[in-house]
Structure formats: C-alpha cells, structure tokens
Write a protein that holds these residues in place. Structure first.
Motif, PDB file in Angstrom:
ATOM      1  N   LEU A  67       0.849  -1.189   0.000  1.00 19.52           N
ATOM      2  CA  LEU A  67       0.000   0.000   0.000  1.00 19.52           C
ATOM      3  C   LEU A  67       0.889   1.245   0.000  1.00 19.52           C
ATOM      4  CD1 LEU A  67      -2.460  -1.086   2.841  1.00 19.52           C
ATOM      5  CD2 LEU A  67      -2.852  -1.253   0.390  1.00 19.52           C
ATOM      6  N   ARG A  68       0.326   2.394  -0.308  1.00 24.26           N
ATOM      7  CA  ARG A  68       1.083   3.650  -0.198  1.00 24.26           C
ATOM      8  C   ARG A  68       1.554   3.854   1.239  1.00 24.26           C
ATOM      9  NH1 ARG A  68      -2.922   7.700  -2.398  1.00 24.26           N
ATOM     10  NH2 ARG A  68      -3.840   6.213  -3.809  1.00 24.26           N
ATOM     11  N   GLU A  69       0.739   3.393   2.182  1.00 28.25           N
ATOM     12  CA  GLU A  69       1.036   3.578   3.599  1.00 28.25           C
ATOM     13  C   GLU A  69       2.091   2.602   4.118  1.00 28.25           C
ATOM     14  OE1 GLU A  69      -2.730   5.196   2.419  1.00 28.25           O
ATOM     15  OE2 GLU A  69      -2.001   3.146   2.287  1.00 28.25           O
ATOM     16  N   GLY A  70       2.397   1.567   3.372  1.00 27.11           N
ATOM     17  CA  GLY A  70       3.391   0.592   3.796  1.00 27.11           C
ATOM     18  C   GLY A  70       3.131  -0.785   3.231  1.00 27.11           C
ATOM     19  N   ARG A  71       4.011  -1.678   3.572  1.00 21.42           N
ATOM     20  CA  ARG A  71       3.960  -3.056   3.074  1.00 21.42           C
ATOM     21  C   ARG A  71       3.856  -3.985   4.278  1.00 21.42           C
ATOM     22  NH1 ARG A  71       8.736  -5.858  -0.463  1.00 21.42           N
ATOM     23  NH2 ARG A  71       7.232  -5.946  -2.126  1.00 21.42           N
ATOM     24  N   PHE A  72       3.045  -5.052   4.127  1.00 27.20           N
ATOM     25  CA  PHE A  72       2.965  -6.042   5.200  1.00 27.20           C
ATOM     26  C   PHE A  72       2.613  -7.408   4.605  1.00 27.20           C
ATOM     27  CE2 PHE A  72      -1.277  -4.253   4.870  1.00 27.20           C
ATOM     28  CZ  PHE A  72      -2.119  -5.341   4.984  1.00 27.20           C
ATOM     29  N   SER A  99      -2.206 -14.076  11.459  1.00 28.21           N
ATOM     30  CA  SER A  99      -1.040 -13.358  11.970  1.00 28.21           C
ATOM     31  C   SER A  99      -1.239 -11.847  11.996  1.00 28.21           C
ATOM     32  CB  SER A  99       0.200 -13.697  11.130  1.00 28.21           C
ATOM     33  OG  SER A  99       0.105 -13.138   9.830  1.00 28.21           O
ATOM     34  N   ALA A 100      -2.126 -11.311  11.172  1.00 23.10           N
ATOM     35  CA  ALA A 100      -2.340  -9.859  11.152  1.00 23.10           C
ATOM     36  C   ALA A 100      -3.015  -9.395  12.435  1.00 23.10           C
ATOM     37  CB  ALA A 100      -3.166  -9.455   9.940  1.00 23.10           C
ATOM     38  N   SER A 101      -4.051 -10.089  12.859  1.00 26.94           N
ATOM     39  CA  SER A 101      -4.764  -9.703  14.084  1.00 26.94           C
ATOM     40  C   SER A 101      -4.252 -10.468  15.302  1.00 26.94           C
ATOM     41  CB  SER A 101      -6.265  -9.969  13.921  1.00 26.94           C
ATOM     42  OG  SER A 101      -6.492 -11.362  13.787  1.00 26.94           O
ATOM     43  N   LYS A 102      -3.396 -11.464  15.067  1.00 27.28           N
ATOM     44  CA  LYS A 102      -2.893 -12.352  16.128  1.00 27.28           C
ATOM     45  C   LYS A 102      -4.051 -12.968  16.917  1.00 27.28           C
ATOM     46  CE  LYS A 102       1.652 -10.292  16.722  1.00 27.28           C
ATOM     47  NZ  LYS A 102       1.751  -9.877  15.383  1.00 27.28           N
ATOM     48  N   ARG A 103      -5.089 -13.307  16.201  1.00 25.62           N
ATOM     49  CA  ARG A 103      -6.302 -13.848  16.804  1.00 25.62           C
ATOM     50  C   ARG A 103      -6.394 -15.349  16.527  1.00 25.62           C
ATOM     51  NH1 ARG A 103     -11.153 -10.486  15.226  1.00 25.62           N
ATOM     52  NH2 ARG A 103     -10.051  -9.104  16.615  1.00 25.62           N
ATOM     53  N   ARG A 104      -6.785 -16.086  17.557  1.00 25.35           N
ATOM     54  CA  ARG A 104      -7.056 -17.518  17.426  1.00 25.35           C
ATOM     55  C   ARG A 104      -8.536 -17.738  17.656  1.00 25.35           C
ATOM     56  NH1 ARG A 104      -2.707 -20.155  21.420  1.00 25.35           N
ATOM     57  NH2 ARG A 104      -4.045 -19.010  22.835  1.00 25.35           N
ATOM     58  N   VAL A 105      -9.131 -18.568  16.810  1.00 21.69           N
ATOM     59  CA  VAL A 105     -10.560 -18.864  16.901  1.00 21.69           C
ATOM     60  C   VAL A 105     -10.738 -20.375  16.940  1.00 21.69           C
ATOM     61  CG1 VAL A 105     -12.792 -18.668  15.747  1.00 21.69           C
ATOM     62  CG2 VAL A 105     -11.186 -16.755  15.661  1.00 21.69           C
ATOM     63  N   LEU A 106     -11.589 -20.829  17.818  1.00 25.88           N
ATOM     64  CA  LEU A 106     -11.989 -22.232  17.875  1.00 25.88           C
ATOM     65  C   LEU A 106     -13.508 -22.248  17.788  1.00 25.88           C
ATOM     66  CD1 LEU A 106     -11.091 -25.156  18.181  1.00 25.88           C
ATOM     67  CD2 LEU A 106     -11.283 -24.879  20.646  1.00 25.88           C
ATOM     68  N   PHE A 107     -14.027 -23.028  16.848  1.00 29.58           N
ATOM     69  CA  PHE A 107     -15.454 -23.015  16.518  1.00 29.58           C
ATOM     70  C   PHE A 107     -15.934 -24.458  16.449  1.00 29.58           C
ATOM     71  CE2 PHE A 107     -18.369 -23.635  12.960  1.00 29.58           C
ATOM     72  CZ  PHE A 107     -19.346 -22.688  13.169  1.00 29.58           C
ATOM     73  N   PHE A 108     -17.070 -24.744  17.075  1.00 32.05           N
ATOM     74  CA  PHE A 108     -17.684 -26.070  16.990  1.00 32.05           C
ATOM     75  C   PHE A 108     -19.163 -25.895  16.653  1.00 32.05           C
ATOM     76  CE2 PHE A 108     -20.261 -29.398  18.930  1.00 32.05           C
ATOM     77  CZ  PHE A 108     -19.744 -30.511  18.294  1.00 32.05           C
ATOM     78  N   VAL A 122     -26.366 -25.840  17.083  1.00 33.51           N
ATOM     79  CA  VAL A 122     -25.770 -25.402  18.337  1.00 33.51           C
ATOM     80  C   VAL A 122     -24.323 -25.077  18.016  1.00 33.51           C
ATOM     81  CG1 VAL A 122     -25.180 -26.001  20.708  1.00 33.51           C
ATOM     82  CG2 VAL A 122     -27.306 -26.862  19.696  1.00 33.51           C
ATOM     83  N   VAL A 123     -23.920 -23.833  18.293  1.00 27.98           N
ATOM     84  CA  VAL A 123     -22.585 -23.359  17.935  1.00 27.98           C
ATOM     85  C   VAL A 123     -21.875 -22.869  19.181  1.00 27.98           C
ATOM     86  CG1 VAL A 123     -21.291 -21.662  16.580  1.00 27.98           C
ATOM     87  CG2 VAL A 123     -23.361 -22.694  15.630  1.00 27.98           C
ATOM     88  N   LEU A 124     -20.635 -23.323  19.357  1.00 29.02           N
ATOM     89  CA  LEU A 124     -19.766 -22.850  20.430  1.00 29.02           C
ATOM     90  C   LEU A 124     -18.583 -22.161  19.765  1.00 29.02           C
ATOM     91  CD1 LEU A 124     -19.692 -26.166  22.475  1.00 29.02           C
ATOM     92  CD2 LEU A 124     -21.222 -24.234  22.813  1.00 29.02           C
ATOM     93  N   ASN A 125     -18.236 -20.962  20.241  1.00 29.77           N
ATOM     94  CA  ASN A 125     -17.177 -20.188  19.620  1.00 29.77           C
ATOM     95  C   ASN A 125     -16.271 -19.612  20.703  1.00 29.77           C
ATOM     96  OD1 ASN A 125     -16.058 -19.172  17.212  1.00 29.77           O
ATOM     97  ND2 ASN A 125     -16.922 -17.170  17.622  1.00 29.77           N
ATOM     98  N   ARG A 126     -14.962 -19.729  20.518  1.00 35.79           N
ATOM     99  CA  ARG A 126     -13.984 -19.160  21.448  1.00 35.79           C
ATOM    100  C   ARG A 126     -12.989 -18.348  20.630  1.00 35.79           C
ATOM    101  NH1 ARG A 126      -8.772 -20.071  23.524  1.00 35.79           N
ATOM    102  NH2 ARG A 126      -8.611 -19.805  25.780  1.00 35.79           N
ATOM    103  N   THR A 127     -12.803 -17.087  20.994  1.00 33.27           N
ATOM    104  CA  THR A 127     -11.858 -16.215  20.308  1.00 33.27           C
ATOM    105  C   THR A 127     -10.836 -15.731  21.322  1.00 33.27           C
ATOM    106  OG1 THR A 127     -13.580 -15.499  18.788  1.00 33.27           O
ATOM    107  CG2 THR A 127     -11.612 -14.140  18.898  1.00 33.27           C
ATOM    108  N   ASP A 128      -9.574 -15.882  20.961  1.00 31.81           N
ATOM    109  CA  ASP A 128      -8.464 -15.523  21.834  1.00 31.81           C
ATOM    110  C   ASP A 128      -7.630 -14.475  21.109  1.00 31.81           C
ATOM    111  OD1 ASP A 128      -6.405 -15.454  23.634  1.00 31.81           O
ATOM    112  OD2 ASP A 128      -5.800 -17.529  23.340  1.00 31.81           O
ATOM    113  N   ASP A 129      -7.562 -13.269  21.653  1.00 29.68           N
ATOM    114  CA  ASP A 129      -6.826 -12.163  21.040  1.00 29.68           C
ATOM    115  C   ASP A 129      -5.405 -12.142  21.584  1.00 29.68           C
ATOM    116  OD1 ASP A 129      -5.899  -9.820  19.964  1.00 29.68           O
ATOM    117  OD2 ASP A 129      -7.552  -8.588  20.698  1.00 29.68           O
TER     118      ASP A 129
END
Length: 151
Positions: A67-72, A99-108, A122-129
């Motif tokens: 991007l003009r603002e930088g590279r990642f 890796s961009a948000s460093k977020r882990r998600v576990l979904f059942f 029936v949905v179970l969701n766990r998000t770890d930031d």
C-alpha cells in the motif's frame, strides 16, 4: 487508510482435486488491487477423507500487501474436522490463526436435521486475542432453529 470508495479486482489461477476422493485439495495463486495498492496471495489447502463420514481439511494462506502507507505480510492457518455421525447428526470443528490480528478462533457446530429442510444448530465459539494477552478469551454459545412451512 484514508476514507473513500475502493474497488478490488483479483486475477487468480487455481487447481482443485475432487472432494469426493479420499485425498484432494486446492492450490491457488492470485494478484490484484487492494485498497490503494496491490495484494499477492498464495493458498494451499490439502484435504483427506479417510471414511465417508469423516473429513479433515487444512489451509495456509500467504498474503503480501503493498500500500502507499506501507507493506505487510499476513499468514492465515485453518484446520477443520467434520464428522457426520448419520444423515441427521453433523458436526464441524474449525481452528484458525491469523497473523495480522494475532487472533485464534476455535469453533464447533452441531447440526441436527430433525425433518427434511428443518435444522437445529448449536454453535460454540472461542476467540483468543493474542495482541492483548491480558484480555480474557471471548466465548459465545448460539442456538438456531429453522422450521419450514408448507402452504
């Protein structure tokens, strides 16, 4: 990024094996516009189906963004397991890391087809930031019932 209207265009090449086979998968390479710059992406997604009722899939996606603002660069990892106990009881479990948000998600998800066209989910969701390790994981439990009506 500055506010505004953005148009995205992608061109990609993809090869995919039949998901009906015990071993399959997909490879994809693409390039295109992304906000005020470009994005180049590569994805590999192998899958194995050892039994008709059981399947495992994984995926790795690499994105190089300029991007003009930088590279990642970002990396996204997915792993999915599906077990269909019967034609009425279906399950899916998904784990993801970005890796961009460093977020882990576990979904059942448990899906019960109690009548043709009618489902109970029936949905179970766990998000770890991982960006904020002092934050506790987020948990969600969702229930959805669908019912069709014949006229």
């Amino acid at each position: 990024l500055p506010p505004g209207e953005y148009v995205f265009r992608d061109t990609f090449v993809e090869a995919e094996g039949s998901p009906a086979r015990p071993l399959s998968g997909r490879i994809r390479y693409g390039r295109g516009s992304f906000y005020d710059g470009t994005r180049q992406t590569f994805q590999v997604a192998p899958a194995i189906k050892p039994f008709p009722l059981l399947s495992f899939e994984s995926a790795y996606e690499y994105n190089q963004v300029d991007l003009r603002e930088g590279r990642f660069t970002t990396h996204v990892f997915n792993a999915r397991a599906s077990l269909n106990v019967s034609n009425k009881w279906l399950t899916t479990t998904l784990a993801q890391y970005d890796s961009a948000s460093k977020r882990r998600v576990l979904f059942f998800r448990l899906n019960y087809l109690y009548r043709l066209g009618d489902d109970l989910f029936v949905v179970l969701n766990r998000t770890d930031d991982r960006e904020s390790p002092e934050r506790r994981p987020d948990y969600a439990v969702m229930v959805k019932l669908t019912r069709s009506f014949d006229f």
